[in-house]
Design a protein around this motif. Structure first.
Motif, PDB file in Angstrom:
ATOM      1  N   GLY A   2       0.770  -1.237   0.000  1.00 25.38           N
ATOM      2  CA  GLY A   2       0.000   0.000   0.000  1.00 25.38           C
ATOM      3  C   GLY A   2       0.800   1.284   0.000  1.00 25.38           C
ATOM      4  N   TRP A   3       2.088   1.212  -0.320  1.00 25.43           N
ATOM      5  CA  TRP A   3       2.864   2.438  -0.422  1.00 25.43           C
ATOM      6  C   TRP A   3       2.330   3.276  -1.582  1.00 25.43           C
ATOM      7  N   ARG A   4       2.477   4.576  -1.466  1.00 26.31           N
ATOM      8  CA  ARG A   4       1.946   5.486  -2.476  1.00 26.31           C
ATOM      9  C   ARG A   4       3.071   6.207  -3.227  1.00 26.31           C
ATOM     10  N   VAL A   5       2.835   6.394  -4.527  1.00 27.95           N
ATOM     11  CA  VAL A   5       3.803   7.109  -5.344  1.00 27.95           C
ATOM     12  C   VAL A   5       3.690   8.605  -5.094  1.00 27.95           C
ATOM     13  N   VAL A   6       4.800   9.223  -4.726  1.00 23.35           N
ATOM     14  CA  VAL A   6       4.845  10.666  -4.540  1.00 23.35           C
ATOM     15  C   VAL A   6       5.263  11.349  -5.841  1.00 23.35           C
ATOM     16  N   ALA A  42       9.486  10.279 -12.418  1.00 21.78           N
ATOM     17  CA  ALA A  42       9.936  10.999 -13.606  1.00 21.78           C
ATOM     18  C   ALA A  42      11.304  10.469 -14.002  1.00 21.78           C
ATOM     19  N   ASP A  43      11.491  10.260 -15.295  1.00 20.60           N
ATOM     20  CA  ASP A  43      12.775   9.805 -15.839  1.00 20.60           C
ATOM     21  C   ASP A  43      13.307   8.559 -15.145  1.00 20.60           C
ATOM     22  N   GLY A  44      12.422   7.675 -14.754  1.00 22.01           N
ATOM     23  CA  GLY A  44      12.836   6.424 -14.135  1.00 22.01           C
ATOM     24  C   GLY A  44      13.146   6.528 -12.657  1.00 22.01           C
ATOM     25  N   ILE A  45      12.988   7.702 -12.066  1.00 26.04           N
ATOM     26  CA  ILE A  45      13.221   7.894 -10.636  1.00 26.04           C
ATOM     27  C   ILE A  45      11.862   7.877  -9.925  1.00 26.04           C
ATOM     28  N   VAL A  46      11.710   6.962  -8.992  1.00 26.78           N
ATOM     29  CA  VAL A  46      10.437   6.783  -8.293  1.00 26.78           C
ATOM     30  C   VAL A  46      10.612   7.130  -6.822  1.00 26.78           C
ATOM     31  N   VAL A  47       9.705   7.957  -6.301  1.00 27.28           N
ATOM     32  CA  VAL A  47       9.689   8.304  -4.886  1.00 27.28           C
ATOM     33  C   VAL A  47       8.388   7.790  -4.295  1.00 27.28           C
ATOM     34  N   LEU A  48       8.486   7.027  -3.216  1.00 29.31           N
ATOM     35  CA  LEU A  48       7.306   6.492  -2.549  1.00 29.31           C
ATOM     36  C   LEU A  48       7.341   6.840  -1.073  1.00 29.31           C
ATOM     37  N   SER A  49       6.171   6.906  -0.502  1.00 29.85           N
ATOM     38  CA  SER A  49       6.047   7.213   0.915  1.00 29.85           C
ATOM     39  C   SER A  49       5.030   6.289   1.543  1.00 29.85           C
ATOM     40  N   ARG A  50       5.238   5.978   2.815  1.00 30.00           N
ATOM     41  CA  ARG A  50       4.270   5.174   3.553  1.00 30.00           C
ATOM     42  C   ARG A  50       3.119   6.028   4.074  1.00 30.00           C
ATOM     43  N   GLN A  51       3.203   7.346   3.881  1.00 30.13           N
ATOM     44  CA  GLN A  51       2.164   8.239   4.378  1.00 30.13           C
ATOM     45  C   GLN A  51       0.894   8.088   3.546  1.00 30.13           C
ATOM     46  N   SER A  52      -0.143   8.793   3.937  1.00 32.34           N
ATOM     47  CA  SER A  52      -1.427   8.685   3.258  1.00 32.34           C
ATOM     48  C   SER A  52      -1.333   9.205   1.825  1.00 32.34           C
ATOM     49  N   ALA A  53      -2.265   8.772   1.020  1.00 35.77           N
ATOM     50  CA  ALA A  53      -2.290   9.208  -0.373  1.00 35.77           C
ATOM     51  C   ALA A  53      -2.470  10.713  -0.472  1.00 35.77           C
ATOM     52  N   ALA A  54      -3.277  11.278   0.424  1.00 37.47           N
ATOM     53  CA  ALA A  54      -3.502  12.722   0.398  1.00 37.47           C
ATOM     54  C   ALA A  54      -2.202  13.475   0.682  1.00 37.47           C
ATOM     55  N   ARG A  55      -1.446  12.972   1.668  1.00 35.14           N
ATOM     56  CA  ARG A  55      -0.172  13.594   1.992  1.00 35.14           C
ATOM     57  C   ARG A  55       0.800  13.467   0.819  1.00 35.14           C
ATOM     58  N   ALA A  56       0.803  12.301   0.168  1.00 30.34           N
ATOM     59  CA  ALA A  56       1.675  12.091  -0.977  1.00 30.34           C
ATOM     60  C   ALA A  56       1.365  13.067  -2.097  1.00 30.34           C
ATOM     61  N   THR A 111      -0.214   0.961 -18.262  1.00 25.67           N
ATOM     62  CA  THR A 111      -1.376   1.454 -17.503  1.00 25.67           C
ATOM     63  C   THR A 111      -0.903   2.253 -16.321  1.00 25.67           C
ATOM     64  N   ASN A 112      -1.772   3.156 -15.834  1.00 27.61           N
ATOM     65  CA  ASN A 112      -1.422   4.016 -14.713  1.00 27.61           C
ATOM     66  C   ASN A 112      -2.151   3.575 -13.451  1.00 27.61           C
ATOM     67  N   SER A 113      -1.520   3.837 -12.328  1.00 28.43           N
ATOM     68  CA  SER A 113      -2.141   3.539 -11.051  1.00 28.43           C
ATOM     69  C   SER A 113      -1.518   4.424 -10.001  1.00 28.43           C
ATOM     70  N   THR A 114      -2.282   4.810  -9.020  1.00 25.15           N
ATOM     71  CA  THR A 114      -1.730   5.607  -7.923  1.00 25.15           C
ATOM     72  C   THR A 114      -1.049   4.733  -6.901  1.00 25.15           C
ATOM     73  N   SER A 115      -1.076   3.437  -7.073  1.00 27.67           N
ATOM     74  CA  SER A 115      -0.423   2.515  -6.178  1.00 27.67           C
ATOM     75  C   SER A 115       0.460   1.588  -6.980  1.00 27.67           C
ATOM     76  N   LEU A 116       1.484   1.058  -6.319  1.00 26.53           N
ATOM     77  CA  LEU A 116       2.366   0.111  -6.982  1.00 26.53           C
ATOM     78  C   LEU A 116       1.820  -1.311  -6.908  1.00 26.53           C
ATOM     79  N   GLY A 117       0.631  -1.462  -6.355  1.00 24.59           N
ATOM     80  CA  GLY A 117       0.088  -2.802  -6.199  1.00 24.59           C
ATOM     81  C   GLY A 117      -0.196  -3.500  -7.522  1.00 24.59           C
ATOM     82  N   THR A 118      -0.252  -2.768  -8.641  1.00 29.47           N
ATOM     83  CA  THR A 118      -0.531  -3.397  -9.923  1.00 29.47           C
ATOM     84  C   THR A 118       0.712  -3.979 -10.569  1.00 29.47           C
ATOM     85  N   LEU A 119       1.911  -3.746  -9.957  1.00 29.91           N
ATOM     86  CA  LEU A 119       3.126  -4.271 -10.572  1.00 29.91           C
ATOM     87  C   LEU A 119       3.185  -5.781 -10.493  1.00 29.91           C
TER      88      LEU A 119
END
Length: 486
Positions: A437-441, A444-458, A478-486
């Protein structure tokens, strides 16, 4: 009436002037420093080793024993701590000397500048040695400063053996000057740099014993005893599993038979950069301990001429050149210089002459924007090329298998999807983070930042960079706000 005449001008011999060696040293320091800092700015430094040593020196600056969260990624099986105790990995208390500097300038670049200064100091010492014994120093100073082992050290992050380079230069100079006690003191200090250098100090003691029996034997015996104590008492006392981790890498005579095409290249470079003169001096014996452990190692990286492993050979080799020439061996100093210049296009410093080295890649800006999202003091998992850019202000683990199970838990992930090491680890960690349930903050350009905080905070954190919710683009497009689809 007495005529007062001016005293005759004092004419200083060339062998007494420190100006030329000092200019060489300063020039090479600037060259090394510019190269190292630019490499860091281009994200060419790594967690292994700059990030690890950055964490070690930061610990010393804070009055703590050196430990590294990054090194925990490859800790022995069964280690469950947060930061691996580095004195249980290698014995390098000399790093504590950088603690006060880091406290004044708390930036990992301090280590790179310190390394540049240490190597430049060795150039000065060796140039002065040539000046004293040969009355010329220009060719040898340039050859030493551009030496293959020297450049490999400068081109590979930071390493504790940087302290050994000037110590060996000072010891060799004192030996050639006949100052046996000074040589013994400089050589004895090698035991504080890295555990394998105790063998080099012991061999140095045997050389000194030819001129000063008591001093030499004391150094040889003390170094051998100190090495045994370090390997079998000190390091195991700090190690998580109670043993010296690298004992199993030394394969003995059987391993010596493997990899000779690569090992031969290392020896060939050593001979070429000295015009073969390294073999004409007793100082060549000091090369044997380092070459022995490298060539009997099961790790092929130890055999090859790259990385930092050959740096300690440089001051010994060039001091041997001076010794051979002062003994009457005839060979122009232009030969080592020509060898260094011929090898220069294949060495790290050659990049300084390429436009791409100075050009700012648009991807660099994307990486900096991503790193800026991580708050100071956070617990973060970063991929290898990003880790050293966060160790000054955060608790940094490596993006590697098992990092999400660390306790205390990491709060952020900053990963470069192109990171080749550890192989496949970035994708596995991202996939597992998505499942949790980590969220993508930001991505871009292959650099991914994720946070354990809430989606709203992200989304709030990502708003300065985009006006729409960030999405992770998987391999399916496809796009997703979560990495759970990987």
């Amino acid at each position: 009436m007495a005529v007062i005449t001016a005293p005759p001008p004092v004419v200083r011999r060339a062998a007494d002037s420190r100006t030329v060696p000092a200019l060489f040293s300063l020039s090479f320091f600037l060259l090394y420093a510019v190269f190292a800092l630019r490499e860091h700015a281009r994200f060419r430094t790594t967690g292994y080793d700059l990030g690890i040593f950055g964490q070690a020196v930061r610990a010393y600056a804070e009055g703590q024993a050196p430990a590294s969260e990054i090194r925990a990624a490859t800790a022995p099986a069964g280690f469950t701590g947060d930061a691996y105790p580095l004195l249980g990995d290698h014995f390098h208390p000399a790093l504590a000397l950088l603690g006060p500097l880091y406290r004044l300038v708390p930036h990992v670049g301090t280590l790179l500048l310190a390394q540049a200064a240490l190597v430049a100091l060795s150039v000065y010492v060796l140039a002065r040695t040539a000046q004293r014994h040969l009355e010329r120093c220009i060719a040898l100073g340039i050859a030493c400063g551009l030496g293959w082992g020297t450049q490999q050290l400068i081109g590979f992050d930071f390493h504790e053996v940087a302290f050994a380079v000037p110590l060996l230069a000072l010891a060799c100079r004192a030996y050639l000057d006949g100052r046996t006690r000074a040589a013994a003191c400089w050589a004895a200090a090698l035991l504080l740099v890295k555990e394998d250098l105790g063998a080099t100090a012991a061999v140095f003691g045997l050389l000194i014993a030819r001129q000063d029996r008591r001093t030499g034997l004391l150094l040889a015996f003390g170094s051998a005893l100190g090495t045994v104590v370090v390997l079998y008492v000190v390091i195991p006392a700090f190690a998580a599993d109670g043993r010296y981790l690298y004992t199993g890498q030394v394969t003995g005579a059987h391993g010596l038979l493997d990899g000779w095409p690569v090992k031969s290249l290392t020896l060939l470079l050593l001979l070429a950069t000295t015009g073969g003169l390294v073999l004409r001096s007793p100082l060549a014996l000091l090369l044997l301990p380092t070459l022995a452990w490298r060539f009997t190692s099961a790790n092929p990286a130890h055999w090859e001429p790259g990385l930092h492993y050959s740096a300690v050979l440089v001051p010994i080799a060039f001091a041997a050149v001076v010794d051979a020439l002062r003994r009457g061996v005839r060979l122009p100093l232009s030969v080592p210089l020509a060898a260094a210049l011929l090898l220069l296009p294949t060495q790290p410093l050659a990049a300084l002459a390429t436009p791409g080295f100075w050009r700012t890649d648009p991807r660099e800006a994307a990486v900096r924007d991503a790193l800026a999202l991580v708050p100071d003091g956070a617990r973060v998992a970063a991929s290898n090329s990003l880790a050293p850019h966060l160790t000054d202000r955060a608790t940094v683990h490596l993006v590697a298998d098992g990092v999400l199970d660390r306790r205390p838990a990491v709060e952020w992930i900053v990963a470069d999807r192109r990171e080749p090491w550890p192989a496949g680890a970035v994708e596995r960690v991202l996939r597992r983070a998505g499942e949790r349930g980590w969220r993508v903050v930001r991505e871009a350009d292959g650099i991914v930042v994720l946070s354990r905080q809430s989606a709203a905070r992200a989304r709030a954190l990502s708003s300065p960079f985009t006006t729409f919710p960030l999405a992770f683009r998987g391999s399916s497009g496809t796009n997703s706000t979560s990495l759970g689809t990987l």
